[in-house]
Design a protein around this motif. Structure first.
Motif, mmCIF file in Angstrom:
data_model
loop_
_atom_site.group_PDB
_atom_site.id
_atom_site.type_symbol
_atom_site.label_atom_id
_atom_site.label_comp_id
_atom_site.label_asym_id
_atom_site.label_seq_id
_atom_site.Cartn_x
_atom_site.Cartn_y
_atom_site.Cartn_z
ATOM 1 N N VAL A 1 -16.099 15.529 -47.027
ATOM 2 C CA VAL A 1 -15.586 16.553 -46.218
ATOM 3 C C VAL A 1 -16.753 17.880 -46.477
ATOM 4 C CG1 VAL A 1 -14.017 18.759 -46.187
ATOM 5 C CG2 VAL A 1 -13.159 16.357 -46.211
ATOM 6 N N ILE A 2 -17.172 17.912 -47.665
ATOM 7 C CA ILE A 2 -18.250 18.948 -47.811
ATOM 8 C C ILE A 2 -19.632 18.631 -46.888
ATOM 9 C CG2 ILE A 2 -19.928 20.042 -49.605
ATOM 10 C CD1 ILE A 2 -17.643 19.930 -51.733
ATOM 11 N N ILE A 3 -20.201 17.244 -47.238
ATOM 12 C CA ILE A 3 -21.086 16.736 -46.431
ATOM 13 C C ILE A 3 -20.832 17.086 -44.799
ATOM 14 C CG2 ILE A 3 -22.335 14.801 -45.688
ATOM 15 C CD1 ILE A 3 -22.074 13.647 -48.734
ATOM 16 N N ALA A 4 -19.772 16.655 -44.462
ATOM 17 C CA ALA A 4 -19.489 16.996 -42.805
ATOM 18 C C ALA A 4 -19.471 18.488 -42.717
ATOM 19 C CB ALA A 4 -18.119 16.440 -42.642
ATOM 20 N N LEU A 5 -18.795 19.351 -43.763
ATOM 21 C CA LEU A 5 -19.039 20.526 -43.404
ATOM 22 C C LEU A 5 -20.553 21.275 -43.316
ATOM 23 C CD1 LEU A 5 -16.048 22.139 -45.403
ATOM 24 C CD2 LEU A 5 -16.268 22.184 -43.075
ATOM 25 N N VAL A 6 -21.394 20.630 -44.277
ATOM 26 C CA VAL A 6 -22.592 21.147 -44.388
ATOM 27 C C VAL A 6 -23.410 20.861 -43.058
ATOM 28 C CG1 VAL A 6 -24.967 20.779 -45.659
ATOM 29 C CG2 VAL A 6 -22.659 21.528 -46.857
ATOM 30 N N ALA A 7 -23.264 19.515 -42.585
ATOM 31 C CA ALA A 7 -23.743 18.549 -41.591
ATOM 32 C C ALA A 7 -23.490 19.672 -40.208
ATOM 33 C CB ALA A 7 -23.412 17.481 -41.432
ATOM 34 N N GLY A 8 -22.047 20.045 -40.175
ATOM 35 C CA GLY A 8 -21.633 20.764 -38.991
ATOM 36 C C GLY A 8 -22.343 22.099 -38.937
ATOM 37 N N LEU B 1 -25.043 22.975 -40.252
ATOM 38 C CA LEU B 1 -26.569 23.051 -39.880
ATOM 39 C C LEU B 1 -26.768 22.563 -38.354
ATOM 40 C CD1 LEU B 1 -29.485 22.736 -41.085
ATOM 41 C CD2 LEU B 1 -29.062 20.396 -41.399
ATOM 42 N N LEU B 2 -25.862 21.588 -37.773
ATOM 43 C CA LEU B 2 -25.863 21.434 -36.401
ATOM 44 C C LEU B 2 -25.677 22.667 -35.587
ATOM 45 C CD1 LEU B 2 -24.540 17.800 -36.274
ATOM 46 C CD2 LEU B 2 -26.870 18.312 -35.848
ATOM 47 N N GLY B 3 -24.582 23.448 -36.283
ATOM 48 C CA GLY B 3 -24.283 24.266 -35.254
ATOM 49 C C GLY B 3 -25.328 25.655 -35.370
ATOM 50 N N TRP B 4 -26.002 25.853 -36.610
ATOM 51 C CA TRP B 4 -26.823 26.799 -36.795
ATOM 52 C C TRP B 4 -28.269 26.505 -35.988
ATOM 53 C CZ3 TRP B 4 -31.905 26.326 -38.913
ATOM 54 C CH2 TRP B 4 -32.689 27.468 -38.892
ATOM 55 N N LEU B 5 -28.514 24.808 -35.584
ATOM 56 C CA LEU B 5 -29.573 24.705 -34.920
ATOM 57 C C LEU B 5 -29.292 24.922 -33.545
ATOM 58 C CD1 LEU B 5 -30.644 21.381 -36.862
ATOM 59 C CD2 LEU B 5 -31.752 23.362 -36.527
ATOM 60 N N ALA C 1 -31.307 27.612 -31.192
ATOM 61 C CA ALA C 1 -31.883 27.044 -29.763
ATOM 62 C C ALA C 1 -31.356 27.808 -28.775
ATOM 63 C CB ALA C 1 -31.381 25.631 -29.708
ATOM 64 N N GLN C 2 -30.188 28.337 -28.621
ATOM 65 C CA GLN C 2 -29.571 29.246 -27.423
ATOM 66 C C GLN C 2 -30.279 30.409 -27.600
ATOM 67 O OE1 GLN C 2 -27.357 28.383 -25.116
ATOM 68 N NE2 GLN C 2 -27.497 26.475 -25.912
ATOM 69 N N ILE C 3 -30.458 31.009 -28.837
ATOM 70 C CA ILE C 3 -31.326 32.544 -28.895
ATOM 71 C C ILE C 3 -32.616 32.368 -28.517
ATOM 72 C CG2 ILE C 3 -31.848 34.199 -30.388
ATOM 73 C CD1 ILE C 3 -29.268 33.693 -32.213
ATOM 74 N N THR C 4 -32.978 31.175 -28.758
ATOM 75 C CA THR C 4 -34.629 31.080 -28.521
ATOM 76 C C THR C 4 -34.860 30.910 -26.939
ATOM 77 O OG1 THR C 4 -35.409 30.014 -30.361
ATOM 78 C CG2 THR C 4 -36.660 29.634 -28.718
ATOM 79 N N ALA C 5 -33.851 30.256 -26.363
ATOM 80 C CA ALA C 5 -33.734 30.150 -24.749
ATOM 81 C C ALA C 5 -33.555 31.671 -24.056
ATOM 82 C CB ALA C 5 -32.567 28.902 -24.612
ATOM 83 N N ILE C 6 -32.614 32.120 -24.642
ATOM 84 C CA ILE C 6 -32.107 33.391 -24.115
ATOM 85 C C ILE C 6 -33.335 34.298 -24.240
ATOM 86 C CG2 ILE C 6 -30.876 35.610 -24.402
ATOM 87 C CD1 ILE C 6 -28.709 33.699 -25.071
ATOM 88 N N GLU C 7 -34.442 34.353 -25.130
ATOM 89 C CA GLU C 7 -35.362 35.055 -25.659
ATOM 90 C C GLU C 7 -36.348 35.167 -24.586
ATOM 91 O OE1 GLU C 7 -36.274 34.702 -29.682
ATOM 92 O OE2 GLU C 7 -35.236 36.190 -30.251
ATOM 93 N N GLN C 8 -36.643 33.585 -24.413
ATOM 94 C CA GLN C 8 -37.652 33.204 -23.232
ATOM 95 C C GLN C 8 -37.444 33.712 -21.884
ATOM 96 O OE1 GLN C 8 -37.794 28.958 -24.232
ATOM 97 N NE2 GLN C 8 -39.449 29.180 -26.015
#
Length: 152
Positions: A10-17, A19-23, A27-34
């Motif tokens: 569960v902890i690994i899944a939360l950390v992976a989730g 991390l994926l959410g942060w990425l 990516a969305q913020i970078t696209a908006i900035e561009q």
């Protein structure tokens, strides 16, 4: 399976989730900035031409005003002999010694002094010019003669 093993997954899944959410958000913020940077650059390019055009138009208008100021005595609407007008440019355009030519030709014995500012288009008097106009209208005008000595 032991509780500790499930908790680890569960902890690994939360950390992976996380991390994926942060990425994904990054990516969305970078696209908006561009996208906004591209919009800004396009706006700058489009506006630069308008700004230059506006600058040229203002410069042209100022130049027309300066020409009108200088040419005013030659216009029929001027109303005074051009020889009686003295261009000073600032703070008013002209001081007109109405009747001066007749006095110089010994045909007249009086003059009238007129302060005149020439305006082009919808231009109005400046604050300084309004104050000068008020002083003239209130007859806050006088004559002085300054005598200089040879040793000064």
């Amino acid at each position: 399976m032991a509780f500790e093993d499930i908790l680890g997954y569960v902890i690994i899944a939360l950390v992976a989730g996380f991390l994926l959410g942060w990425l994904f958000v990054k990516a969305q913020i970078t696209a908006i900035e561009q996208r906004y940077k591209a919009d800004l650059e396009r706006w700058k390019a489009e506006s630069a031409a308008e700004i230059r055009k506006d600058s040229v138009n203002r410069s042209r208008s100022t130049l027309k005003g300066k020409i009108a100021e200088q040419m005013a005595p030659l216009l029929p609407s001027f109303g005074y002999l051009p020889a009686d007008a003295r261009f000073i440019g600032s703070p008013v355009d002209y001081i007109i010694f109405d009747g001066l030519t007749s006095v110089a030709d010994e045909k007249g014995s009086s003059i009238r002094i007129v302060f005149m500012d020439v305006k082009h288009g919808s231009a109005t008097l400046s604050r300084t010019q309004r104050i000068i106009k008020k002083a003239v209208e209130e007859k806050a005008v006088e004559w002085q003669t300054l005598h200089l000595k040879d040793d000064q």
